[in-house]
Design a protein around this motif. Structure first.
Motif, mmCIF file in Angstrom:
data_model
loop_
_atom_site.group_PDB
_atom_site.id
_atom_site.type_symbol
_atom_site.label_atom_id
_atom_site.label_comp_id
_atom_site.label_asym_id
_atom_site.label_seq_id
_atom_site.Cartn_x
_atom_site.Cartn_y
_atom_site.Cartn_z
ATOM 1 N N LEU A 123 35.525 68.959 -1.612
ATOM 2 C CA LEU A 123 36.079 68.032 -2.382
ATOM 3 C C LEU A 123 36.006 66.330 -1.835
ATOM 4 C CD1 LEU A 123 40.263 69.415 -3.228
ATOM 5 C CD2 LEU A 123 37.862 69.400 -4.678
ATOM 6 N N ILE A 124 35.090 66.588 -0.783
ATOM 7 C CA ILE A 124 34.844 65.572 -0.042
ATOM 8 C C ILE A 124 33.483 64.908 0.130
ATOM 9 C CG2 ILE A 124 37.013 65.415 0.720
ATOM 10 C CD1 ILE A 124 33.637 65.370 3.611
ATOM 11 N N PHE A 125 32.776 65.408 -0.867
ATOM 12 C CA PHE A 125 31.649 65.148 -1.488
ATOM 13 C C PHE A 125 31.553 64.414 -3.246
ATOM 14 C CE2 PHE A 125 31.028 68.853 1.678
ATOM 15 C CZ PHE A 125 29.400 68.182 2.356
ATOM 16 N N LYS A 126 30.726 63.414 -3.297
ATOM 17 C CA LYS A 126 30.202 63.081 -4.917
ATOM 18 C C LYS A 126 29.633 64.588 -5.728
ATOM 19 C CE LYS A 126 29.170 58.412 -3.108
ATOM 20 N NZ LYS A 126 28.255 57.571 -2.939
ATOM 21 N N LYS A 127 30.317 63.830 -7.021
ATOM 22 C CA LYS A 127 29.327 64.476 -8.110
ATOM 23 C C LYS A 127 27.853 64.959 -7.990
ATOM 24 C CE LYS A 127 33.238 64.397 -10.767
ATOM 25 N NZ LYS A 127 33.694 64.138 -12.365
ATOM 26 N N GLU B 274 35.543 57.201 -1.860
ATOM 27 C CA GLU B 274 35.234 57.611 -0.881
ATOM 28 C C GLU B 274 34.593 58.914 -0.284
ATOM 29 O OE1 GLU B 274 37.808 56.160 2.639
ATOM 30 O OE2 GLU B 274 36.593 54.825 1.720
ATOM 31 N N LYS B 275 34.269 59.634 -1.769
ATOM 32 C CA LYS B 275 33.404 60.926 -1.183
ATOM 33 C C LYS B 275 32.206 60.027 -0.747
ATOM 34 C CE LYS B 275 36.557 63.423 -4.832
ATOM 35 N NZ LYS B 275 36.361 64.394 -5.795
ATOM 36 N N ARG C 106 43.366 67.971 5.889
ATOM 37 C CA ARG C 106 43.037 68.284 3.949
ATOM 38 C C ARG C 106 43.443 69.939 3.853
ATOM 39 N NH1 ARG C 106 40.147 65.581 1.258
ATOM 40 N NH2 ARG C 106 39.798 63.663 1.190
ATOM 41 N N GLY D 156 35.646 58.297 4.664
ATOM 42 C CA GLY D 156 34.154 57.543 4.040
ATOM 43 C C GLY D 156 33.706 56.558 4.934
ATOM 44 N N GLY E 290 29.744 68.317 -7.032
ATOM 45 C CA GLY E 290 30.249 68.358 -4.788
ATOM 46 C C GLY E 290 29.495 70.045 -4.639
ATOM 47 N N GLY F 28 27.620 63.119 4.647
ATOM 48 C CA GLY F 28 28.165 64.218 4.862
ATOM 49 C C GLY F 28 27.845 65.322 6.307
ATOM 50 N N GLU G 290 37.670 58.443 -5.263
ATOM 51 C CA GLU G 290 36.105 58.752 -5.947
ATOM 52 C C GLU G 290 35.284 57.827 -4.995
ATOM 53 O OE1 GLU G 290 33.543 61.903 -7.739
ATOM 54 O OE2 GLU G 290 35.658 60.886 -7.783
#
Length: 623
Positions: free
Chosen positions: A242-246, A22-23, A330, A164, A248, A29, A20
């Motif tokens: 899926l690589i984004f923080k909440k 690493e997001k 991915r 990240g 997302g 982004g 988490e």
């Protein structure tokens, strides 16, 4: 020692719970997933003007109308991919959308198209960056291939450290690139407006080539097809939600919006400046200078700003391959999860990276760079085919999605995705027609090779699962003792330990010595009599049986397999456990000084044996 070296190069291991952390957010982004799209501002207009090289100065008059059409298409794609992100927050992009709505084979075509696009993204980005370097410093031109491969290895190293960290490394050059180009565009457009459309040039652009062909519809279509390379990379955000923080989805949408806005401003500004300043492409064969290099010179001169901007362009073009490094692994992980690629593609490495996918991308990109000499113009004809095929599958899938899952705004979404499907589908036909002879056929061939490779791997996994599948309770009824076969070269501590273990699991132990030297065999028999038979009889126990098989050609594997198979025929209802003593050492020099019969024997027995043959390794650890 190896672990310490990896800690220094790649950093310490990371636990799964650290995933988490690493997001990323919107700020990181943009450089992580937007480099491909943003950097295409450097080679998209260049590609279109290169196609019109034969039109001379007249080419600059048509570049802005061409990019008006491209910008309209970019707007449609932006609106369409916003719908995709909302509908599929799990990521996967075109592959997921096409698979779920158009069927598995459509999804595989989309995946094959995307994988090719990512490979070409990496190759084109790096080659374009090195060309920017060659444009400013011609003395580096003879070393183009080596510079390209050097940049590729740097990207491999950075991405193996974690996605990240890659974003943080690339943020500074990305934002310098955007700021310097926006300053150039702002100054250039101010001069255009202030001069009434006839701006003063700080330095004259490169002299246009003599016109050798007239501007016609076919030439404009070919220029449009090449200019569409400026939109590759727009799909990257929807693939990597899926690589984004909440939250997302919200972060992904904002990132996509920022990327498309910056890209639109850069493309429109570059096309307008090329139009008003009369900047056209130069021949790669002699006195080459990129479009951006000329625009910076004519608007700002060749001072410190020129070199700062050129270096930022160089950095961003080379690093634009990072978009491929973020998404290619991915997508491979999703394909491996669905058993269309080997399972190794789905394994996270020590730094929470899909290292196998990163390595395979590096290999394919390196091959392309070497084969095409690191020259962007040779790679461009292969480019954009995969991206727009994936766009088309994604948009068509989204139309079906809204039919299956109606929502309050689903009709509007369906119209947007339908428009995107028609626009990108038409663009694929244009690109195919315009670039087929130049090399687009190679792209279609590679896509079909990928597609059939996926199907072959899926059939293999299906076959394996069919063979091992069980639909009844486990057969835990009592079974007879196995027959134990122990291979013995000579009598030593390792053999003694293995024999002792074999006698614990069965009362019937067969010790096999394969004779390749008569004197050695006599010594083995004497040792056996002295150290095994006599002590066992003295205790009143049952002595294992020693069998000697002569091997005139000094083979080990075949006599052992034949011996095991003979026992199996004599005792068809009993398992045969082959006990293999092995020396284990952790010293780096051990493989050089030890024989490796154990590994070859295992391989032979596993391949030539049957379900009733079991291998038991008894290790002796050397100090």
């Amino acid at each position: 020692m190896l672990g310490k070296l990896l800690n220094v190069l790649l950093g310490p291991r990371r636990t799964t719970s650290e995933l988490e952390g690493e997001k990323i957010g919107v700020f990181w982004g943009v450089p992580t997933l937007g480099l491909d799209a943003l950097s295409s501002a450097a080679y998209g207009p260049e590609a279109a003007l290169t196609v019109m090289l034969g039109a001379g100065l007249l080419a600059s008059q048509f570049i802005f109308p061409i990019f008006c059409v491209i910008l309209a298409l970019l707007t449609v794609l932006f609106a369409s991919y916003l719908q995709t992100i909302s509908a599929y927050p799990g990521g996967g992009g075109s592959y997921t959308v096409a698979s779920e709505n158009l069927g598995p084979k459509a999804g595989l075509f989309a995946a094959a198209s995307l994988l090719l696009d990512y490979i070409l993204t990496a190759a084109v980005g790096i080659s374009a960056g090195i060309e920017a370097l060659d444009s400013a410093f011609p003395q580096f031109t003879p070393y183009t291939i080596w510079l390209c491969l050097g940049v590729l290895l740097c990207l491999l190293f950075v991405n193996l450290r974690g996605i990240g960290e890659a974003g943080r490394w690339f943020a500074t050059p990305t934002y310098i690139f955007v700021v310097t180009l926006c300053v150039m565009i702002g100054v250039g457009l101010y001069n255009v407006i202030a001069s009434g459309g006839h701006p003063h040039m700080v330095q004259p652009p490169a002299a246009p080539t003599k016109a050798t062909e007239a501007i016609g519809w076919w030439l404009l279509i070919r220029a449009f097809a090449s200019g569409c390379t400026a939109m590759t990379g727009v799909e990257a955000v929807s693939n990597g939600v899926l690589i984004f923080k909440k939250p997302g989805v919200r972060n992904a949408k904002w990132t996509l919006g920022v990327i498309c806005l910056i890209l639109g401003v850069l493309l429109a500004g570059i096309a307008l400046l090329a139009h008003y300043y009369g900047v056209v492409a130069t021949s790669p064969d002699s006195h080459y200078e990129s479009i951006l290099s000329q625009l910076i010179r004519v608007t700002m001169g060749r001072g410190w700003f020129y070199y700062l901007t050129i270096m930022s362009i160089l950095a961003v073009l080379c690093l634009s391959a990072n978009t491929a490094f973020a998404d290619f692994p991915r997508l491979c992980q999703l394909l491996a999860r669905d058993q269309y690629l080997p399972m190794a593609f789905a394994d996270l490495s020590r730094r929470l990276v899909f290292a196998v996918g990163v390595s395979v991308l590096t290999l394919f990109t390196g091959i392309l760079l070497v084969v095409f000499g690191g020259i962007t113009d040779r790679l461009i004809p292969l480019y954009a085919v995969g991206a727009f095929l994936a766009f088309t599958f994604s948009q068509a899938g989204m139309v079906v999605h809204w039919v299956k899952h109606p929502a309050p705004r689903s009709k509007f979404s369906m119209v947007m995705n339908g428009a995107g499907c028609i626009a990108t589908g038409f663009t694929v036909l244009v690109i195919f027609a315009a670039k087929f002879v130049e090399g687009a056929w190679i792209s279609f061939l590679i896509i079909f090779i990928f597609f059939f490779t996926f199907l072959a791997i899926k059939r293999l996994y299906t076959s394996l699962q069919r063979q091992v599948k069980l639909h009844r309770p486990a057969p835990l009824e009592p079974r007879p003792e196995p027959l134990v076969v122990l291979t013995m070269g000579n009598w030593n501590k390792v053999t003694s330990m293995a024999l002792n273990f074999g006698c614990q699991i069965s009362r019937e132990v067969f010790v096999l010595h394969i004779s390749t030297d008569e004197a050695e065999t006599e010594k083995v028999k004497a040792d056996w009599e002295k150290f095994v038979v006599e002590p066992t009889k003295a205790r009143g126990g049952d002595c294992p049986q020693l069998d000697v098989v002569t091997s005139p050609y000094r083979e080990i594997n075949k006599p052992l397999v034949a011996y095991v198979n003979r026992l199996k025929k004599q005792h068809p209802h009993r398992d045969v456990a082959v006990v293999m003593p092995e020396l284990i050492s952790t010293h780096w020099w051990s493989p050089i000084f030890q024989r490796h019969w154990g590994s070859t024997l295992k391989k032979t027995l596993l391949e030539d044996g049957d379900h009733g043959v079991v291998l038991v390794s008894v290790p002796w650890h050397l100090k």
